[in-house]
Motif scaffolding. Structure first.
Motif, PDB file in Angstrom:
ATOM      1  N   PHE A  34       0.847  -1.207   0.000  1.00 19.92           N
ATOM      2  CA  PHE A  34       0.000   0.000   0.000  1.00 19.92           C
ATOM      3  C   PHE A  34       0.878   1.251   0.000  1.00 19.92           C
ATOM      4  CE2 PHE A  34      -3.813  -2.392   1.789  1.00 19.92           C
ATOM      5  CZ  PHE A  34      -4.618  -2.172   0.685  1.00 19.92           C
ATOM      6  N   ALA A  35       1.969   1.226   0.763  1.00 24.97           N
ATOM      7  CA  ALA A  35       2.869   2.385   0.797  1.00 24.97           C
ATOM      8  C   ALA A  35       3.508   2.604  -0.581  1.00 24.97           C
ATOM      9  CB  ALA A  35       3.950   2.187   1.863  1.00 24.97           C
ATOM     10  N   ALA A  36       3.933   1.525  -1.228  1.00 22.00           N
ATOM     11  CA  ALA A  36       4.497   1.643  -2.581  1.00 22.00           C
ATOM     12  C   ALA A  36       3.440   2.165  -3.549  1.00 22.00           C
ATOM     13  CB  ALA A  36       5.035   0.293  -3.044  1.00 22.00           C
ATOM     14  N   ALA A  37       2.210   1.669  -3.417  1.00 19.97           N
ATOM     15  CA  ALA A  37       1.119   2.147  -4.276  1.00 19.97           C
ATOM     16  C   ALA A  37       0.866   3.630  -4.054  1.00 19.97           C
ATOM     17  CB  ALA A  37      -0.149   1.341  -4.009  1.00 19.97           C
ATOM     18  N   LEU A  38       0.932   4.062  -2.813  1.00 22.28           N
ATOM     19  CA  LEU A  38       0.733   5.477  -2.506  1.00 22.28           C
ATOM     20  C   LEU A  38       1.807   6.331  -3.177  1.00 22.28           C
ATOM     21  CD1 LEU A  38      -0.598   7.833  -1.056  1.00 22.28           C
ATOM     22  CD2 LEU A  38       0.693   7.218   0.986  1.00 22.28           C
ATOM     23  N   VAL A  39       3.039   5.914  -3.055  1.00 21.69           N
ATOM     24  CA  VAL A  39       4.138   6.666  -3.677  1.00 21.69           C
ATOM     25  C   VAL A  39       3.935   6.737  -5.194  1.00 21.69           C
ATOM     26  CG1 VAL A  39       6.623   6.640  -4.160  1.00 21.69           C
ATOM     27  CG2 VAL A  39       5.798   6.210  -1.833  1.00 21.69           C
ATOM     28  N   LEU A  90      -2.833   0.568  -7.098  1.00 33.57           N
ATOM     29  CA  LEU A  90      -3.332  -0.417  -6.139  1.00 33.57           C
ATOM     30  C   LEU A  90      -3.286  -1.846  -6.687  1.00 33.57           C
ATOM     31  CD1 LEU A  90      -6.269   1.610  -4.588  1.00 33.57           C
ATOM     32  CD2 LEU A  90      -4.141   0.927  -3.471  1.00 33.57           C
ATOM     33  N   PHE A  91      -3.062  -1.980  -7.994  1.00 36.50           N
ATOM     34  CA  PHE A  91      -2.884  -3.322  -8.547  1.00 36.50           C
ATOM     35  C   PHE A  91      -1.618  -3.986  -8.000  1.00 36.50           C
ATOM     36  CE2 PHE A  91      -5.924  -1.951 -11.855  1.00 36.50           C
ATOM     37  CZ  PHE A  91      -6.820  -3.022 -11.748  1.00 36.50           C
ATOM     38  N   LEU A  92      -0.754  -3.212  -7.383  1.00 33.38           N
ATOM     39  CA  LEU A  92       0.405  -3.796  -6.695  1.00 33.38           C
ATOM     40  C   LEU A  92      -0.035  -4.806  -5.634  1.00 33.38           C
ATOM     41  CD1 LEU A  92       2.819  -0.775  -6.077  1.00 33.38           C
ATOM     42  CD2 LEU A  92       3.196  -2.734  -7.586  1.00 33.38           C
ATOM     43  N   MET A  93      -1.247  -4.668  -5.150  1.00 36.92           N
ATOM     44  CA  MET A  93      -1.732  -5.562  -4.099  1.00 36.92           C
ATOM     45  C   MET A  93      -1.804  -7.014  -4.569  1.00 36.92           C
ATOM     46  SD  MET A  93      -1.672  -3.461  -1.760  1.00 36.92           S
ATOM     47  CE  MET A  93      -2.109  -4.590  -0.462  1.00 36.92           C
ATOM     48  N   PHE A  94      -1.779  -7.226  -5.883  1.00 43.28           N
ATOM     49  CA  PHE A  94      -1.726  -8.602  -6.382  1.00 43.28           C
ATOM     50  C   PHE A  94      -0.400  -9.276  -6.039  1.00 43.28           C
ATOM     51  CE2 PHE A  94      -5.158  -7.157  -9.287  1.00 43.28           C
ATOM     52  CZ  PHE A  94      -6.092  -8.132  -8.962  1.00 43.28           C
TER      53      PHE A  94
END
Length: 186
Positions: free
Chosen positions: A145-150, A163-167
């Protein structure tokens, strides 16, 4: 979770009052609908995780109750963050920070819950391996989530697609689990 739907309910009344139709409503509120569905899935995921964790908690202390209330605060806040993300400009970095930051907060409070339970084994019937495995999930989710925020805030055009990083939760969880000494599942 039912609070997520309230902004959409209001928008239906607004379009109907202006004598618009359902097609117009869907066209005007497509971003809000995407935000709603995404947030519903995310909140459901958080609730399921919380339920599984507390299924083996046998006693609740005042500190554990306070941590749980902090977790609940993050969950109750998510519909507000969702409404903001569905109504304000996609380019608004503050909205992205509020929305994704809310999910980071939920993960961190869940992590605090696990750490508290690890230090108080008399309160639960959760094995150390299970707690470390859950800790790996919490760390993986908070990190992603932190990486997605950045990404959402700094890379033009990416927005909430970050937010697709959550995969990647599974692979990142496995990396963290190894560092925490969690045995691999068969």
């Amino acid at each position: 979770m039912t609070l997520l739907i309230l902004p959409l309910m209001e928008s239906v009344a607004d379009v109907a009052d202006a004598e618009g139709g359902a097609g117009e409503w869907f066209a005007r509120h497509d971003q809000q609908l995407v935000s709603f569905v995404l947030s519903f899935v995310i909140i459901a995921m958080f609730w399921i995780s919380h339920h599984r964790l507390f299924a083996k908690v046998e006693r609740v202390t005042v500190p554990l109750l306070c941590i749980s209330m902090a977790w609940l605060l993050t969950i109750v806040w998510l519909p507000v963050a969702t409404a903001m993300s569905g109504r304000f400009s996609d380019g608004d970095a503050v909205v992205k920070a509020v929305y994704v930051g809310s999910m980071i907060a939920t993960c961190l409070v869940t992590l605090a819950t696990r750490l508290y339970l690890a230090r108080n084994p008399e309160l639960h019937a959760i094995s150390g391996t299970e707690l470390r495995g859950g800790t790996a999930v919490d760390i993986a989710m908070a990190s992603l989530f932190a990486a997605a925020l950045v990404l959402a805030v700094t890379v033009p055009g990416v927005g909430y697609f970050a937010l697709f990083l959550m995969f990647l939760v599974g692979p990142v969880q496995n990396l963290v689990a190894r560092r925490l000494g969690v045995p691999r599942r068969a």
